[in-house]
Structure formats: C-alpha cells, structure tokens
Design an enzyme around this catalytic site. Structure first.
Site, PDB file in Angstrom:
ATOM      1  N   GLY A 150      43.258  42.883  25.015  1.00 30.17           N
ATOM      2  CA  GLY A 150      41.935  43.329  25.411  1.00 30.17           C
ATOM      3  C   GLY A 150      41.958  43.905  26.819  1.00 30.17           C
ATOM      4  N   CYS A 151      40.881  44.600  27.179  1.00 35.55           N
ATOM      5  CA  CYS A 151      40.826  45.269  28.480  1.00 35.55           C
ATOM      6  C   CYS A 151      40.706  44.268  29.634  1.00 35.55           C
ATOM      7  CB  CYS A 151      39.686  46.266  28.504  1.00 35.55           C
ATOM      8  SG  CYS A 151      38.087  45.620  27.940  1.00 35.55           S
ATOM      9  N   TYR A 152      39.751  43.348  29.548  1.00 34.61           N
ATOM     10  CA  TYR A 152      39.632  42.326  30.593  1.00 34.61           C
ATOM     11  C   TYR A 152      40.913  41.493  30.718  1.00 34.61           C
ATOM     12  CZ  TYR A 152      34.520  42.893  31.258  1.00 34.61           C
ATOM     13  OH  TYR A 152      33.261  43.357  31.568  1.00 34.61           O
ATOM     14  N   THR A 154      44.049  42.333  30.010  1.00 32.60           N
ATOM     15  CA  THR A 154      45.117  43.122  30.625  1.00 32.60           C
ATOM     16  C   THR A 154      44.993  43.104  32.141  1.00 32.60           C
ATOM     17  OG1 THR A 154      45.387  44.595  28.720  1.00 32.60           O
ATOM     18  CG2 THR A 154      46.045  45.457  30.863  1.00 32.60           C
ATOM     19  N   CYS A 155      43.802  43.366  32.638  1.00 32.86           N
ATOM     20  CA  CYS A 155      43.575  43.408  34.078  1.00 32.86           C
ATOM     21  C   CYS A 155      43.788  42.034  34.716  1.00 32.86           C
ATOM     22  CB  CYS A 155      42.159  43.918  34.337  1.00 32.86           C
ATOM     23  SG  CYS A 155      41.820  44.403  36.043  1.00 32.86           S
TER      24      CYS A 155
END
Length: 346
Positions: A150-152, A154-155
C-alpha cells in the site's frame, strides 16, 4: 519483449501503469480489461492517451485464456477481487502483481478483521511475496505472485526500517502522522472526494482503524524481529497526489552524523531512496510523478525523540511505479527501467 495485461483499467493506478509501461523498452501491453469500460477505447476514459494508446478494454470473463497471451498480469482491482479470480493455472502461465491488499497480510484473521470480508483465496498467501522492492528484492526475483504494498505502508516502512533493523528506537513509541492527496481515494464517485468537500479542508480519517495499520506493523515486526504495535493516523489534504509521513519515536543515544550514516549505509545502492541532506525537508512537490522516496532525518535532543519525514507520490512509488519496479526485478531487468524520470515541478 515482456507481454503485459492490466485488470482494473478504469482506476488511477492503472492509468499510471499504462503510462509507465508505454515508456518501457522491454514491455508491450497486450490487453487491458475493466468491467465498467468493457469494449470502450481507453482514451474515452483517459483522454491523455488519445492517439497514443489505441487499445480498447476487453472482456475478462475468460481470464485463464487471456493470461496465456501475456507474461505479467497487473491487477489494479478492488480488494478481494484478485483473490477471487486467481487460480494455479493462471499462475502457471503468467506472473502476477496484485496492487490490492489481498495478499499483503499473512494472517487471514487480521485481513478479515481489518477488511471486514472473508479472504477468498488463503491457499495462495504462503507463496505470495510482499513486494517492497528495497527490502525484499531477492524474494521478488523468484516470485510468481507479488503483493504490491500500500501507499502509506511503503512510505512508513521505508522511513522506519533502518531504525528497527539496528534497534535504535523504543518499539512502543512509534507514531505515524501521515497525509495523502485525494487520488489515494480512487476515481469512484464518493461524497468525501467531491471538490467542495475536499477544497479548503484538511481532515483526519479512519482514526485508529485504517486498513494499512496491520500491513505496516507486519513488515516492521519482521524487520525488528519483535512484535510492533504503533499509532497510525492518516489525513486527507486538498492536493491531487502525494503522501507525507511525519514519524515520531523515542531514540536511544544517537547523534545526527551517526543517524545519517546508518540510513545511507542501509539504502546504499537503492536508487529510489533519497536520504536528504541536513536542512532539507521531505516534501510532496519534490517527488511528484516519480518513483522516489525522500527521507529527512531530525533529532529533537530536548525530548530525545527522532522526527523522520518521508514523501512519495502515492500513485507511483506508492502503487504503479513500485509495481513496475517489481516487474523489473522479476524479469531480471535494470530495477530503474522506465522509472528514471526526475520528479515533475511545478
């Protein structure tokens, strides 16, 4: 030439996949499929591809046959769709990168608790590989089924990994305060995504209940070799794309020089991780349209806390770009192929 197919072509992530793959010298898109766009030329939904990408969306009802025409299948579909259609025969004929959450969580009970649905294909969980490219590259190279993060997560995971690998923080002290642009909510018509709801507003959502929480905890627990429980609060901000995470944790004895070297050594050779120089801050505008993650390191000596900020483009490094990066690894190509472009500004 790698032959690619894309499921879920109507969404923002698929739009970015098409754009990136069209610029890839080793890839040809064979077909795209969407239930809502079936039979329609793709440029009718995304006019940016007018006279550039002539394909129309095909019927994916006979997916097993379609998969015999391709080498890699990208599933940019809603949660529990990919799990419902994947079979051993499909995985025998093509490699698969799933951009939903279907195969990210290894604990079925956790998936069903956070996604409020029964998992439709638990038999494939064991063979799936979590596709965080910088941390799992060797497993990705050998995999046939990739769970694109997911995007969150990954960061957040990339921002915290060196600290936990070196046991530099109190694992009970982690707080992730993250903000995302509106594209993270997808292209569907939703009240909370309407212009008048988002413009001139800044709000938290899914407080203490966001679905990416167990994904972040699972990955960080594996890195730390101990169970991690953390606080994660996402916010919606009125920009099209981008994620900024501000992460707090109580640190053991550490100075700025040592901290920076730990991060630089940990990510040595990882082309898409940029450890910013002292005095620079992670900002969404400096990663927009790129596969980079920018990480800025700060030590608050007064409170003995680390403050780590990290920024990505949620549609690129947080989704389509990382999927292409994983594909490159799976087919033994240069990891940066089709992802070399500098961020866009302004």
């Amino acid at each position: 030439m790698i032959r690619a197919g894309i499921l879920g072509a109507s969404g923002y992530t698929a739009n970015e996949l098409v754009r990136l793959l069209l610029g890839h010298n080793n890839v040809r898109i064979i077909w795209i499929a969407s239930q809502s766009l079936n039979g329609a030329p793709y440029h009718q939904s995304y006019q940016n591809f007018f006279q550039i990408f002539p394909l129309s969306c095909v019927d994916s009802n006979n997916l097993a046959q379609l998969c015999k025409e391709i080498d890699i299948l990208f599933c940019a579909t809603p949660h529990n769709f990919c799990a419902s259609i994947l079979t051993p025969d499909i995985l025998a004929s093509t490699k698969v990168i799933d951009l939903s959450a279907d195969f990210r969580l290894k604990d079925i009970k956790a998936y069903e608790q956070w996604y409020h649905t029964k998992h439709k294909n638990p038999a494939l969980l064991e063979s799936s590989v979590y596709g965080l490219s910088e941390l799992n590259s060797e497993q990705i190279k050998r995999a046939r089924l990739i769970a694109n993060p997911g995007c969150y997560p990954t960061c957040s995971i990339l921002a915290l990994a060196p600290l936990l690998a070196h046991q530099l923080i109190d694992t009970n002290s982690i707080i992730i305060d993250a903000k995302s642009g509106v594209s993270g909510a997808g292209r569907a018509n939703k009240l909370d995504s309407l212009f008048c709801e988002v413009n001139e507003n800044f709000k938290p959502y899914a407080i203490a209940s966001h679905r990416h929480t167990p994904e972040i905890e699972q990955a960080l627990s594996q890195i730390a070799n101990t169970s991690i429980t953390l606080s994660f609060t996402p916010h919606l901000i009125p920009i099209n794309r981008g994620i900024l995470a501000t992460i707090y944790a109580t640190a053991h004895e550490l100075d700025d020089k040592k901290l920076r070297k730990i991060y630089q050594d940990f990510y040595q050779g990882k082309v898409f991780v940029r450890i910013l120089d002292e005095g620079l801050s992670a900002q969404t505008r400096w990663v927009e349209g790129s596969n980079f993650i920018d990480i800025a390191l700060n030590i608050d000596k007064r409170t003995h806390r680390l403050i780590i900020t990290a920024a990505i483009d949620n549609l690129i490094k947080g989704a389509a770009g990382q999927a292409v990066q994983n594909m490159n690894l799976m087919f033994d190509l240069a990891e940066s192929s089709a992802l070399e472009n500098a961020p866009m500004f302004p």
